[in-house]
Motif scaffolding. Sequence first.
Motif, mmCIF file in Angstrom:
data_model
loop_
_atom_site.group_PDB
_atom_site.id
_atom_site.type_symbol
_atom_site.label_atom_id
_atom_site.label_comp_id
_atom_site.label_asym_id
_atom_site.label_seq_id
_atom_site.Cartn_x
_atom_site.Cartn_y
_atom_site.Cartn_z
ATOM 1 N N ARG A 13 60.560 70.873 55.986
ATOM 2 C CA ARG A 13 59.191 71.186 56.409
ATOM 3 C C ARG A 13 58.238 70.968 55.242
ATOM 4 O O ARG A 13 58.450 71.489 54.151
ATOM 5 C CB ARG A 13 59.128 72.622 56.906
ATOM 6 N N PHE A 14 57.184 70.179 55.470
ATOM 7 C CA PHE A 14 56.138 69.925 54.489
ATOM 8 C C PHE A 14 54.838 70.548 54.983
ATOM 9 O O PHE A 14 54.627 70.692 56.197
ATOM 10 C CB PHE A 14 55.899 68.419 54.310
ATOM 11 N N ASP A 15 53.959 70.848 54.041
ATOM 12 C CA ASP A 15 52.603 71.232 54.430
ATOM 13 C C ASP A 15 51.966 70.019 55.094
ATOM 14 O O ASP A 15 52.303 68.869 54.784
ATOM 15 C CB ASP A 15 51.783 71.637 53.199
ATOM 16 N N ALA A 16 51.029 70.269 55.993
ATOM 17 C CA ALA A 16 50.396 69.183 56.746
ATOM 18 C C ALA A 16 49.716 68.168 55.833
ATOM 19 O O ALA A 16 49.830 66.950 56.050
ATOM 20 C CB ALA A 16 49.396 69.749 57.745
ATOM 21 N N ASP A 17 49.014 68.648 54.793
ATOM 22 C CA ASP A 17 48.314 67.727 53.900
ATOM 23 C C ASP A 17 49.294 66.892 53.062
ATOM 24 O O ASP A 17 49.080 65.707 52.821
ATOM 25 C CB ASP A 17 47.321 68.465 53.002
#
Length: 109
Positions: free
Chosen positions: A72-76
């Motif tokens: 999971r990555f941050d959206a930005d």
Amino acid sequence: MTIIRKTLEEMRRARSKTCWRKIDNRLKNNIEVYDEDNPDLTDLLASGLARPVKVKFGRPKKAVCKQKVNIRFDADVLSELKKTGKNWTTRVNNITKDWLISNGRLKVA
């Protein structure tokens, strides 16, 4: 003698009536195998000179395979990674590997 005509499409859809698994099992158990449609092949199979060929499909297996994971990555962060273009996941793998090597956590092969 009857001549049967088939179109190319019909021939492509036709299935072989030979069950190679049964023939192979009978040969292993020394049970006589006879194919009335092709007696010459029967003799070759029985003598061990001919074997059914297993066809492998798909791309060849690599010596070192990558493993599939979910991360999971941050959206930005994800947005910027995807902006780098095609094969962004490979670049993430290379960056991570370089970081692990530089911090002494992964040995260079």
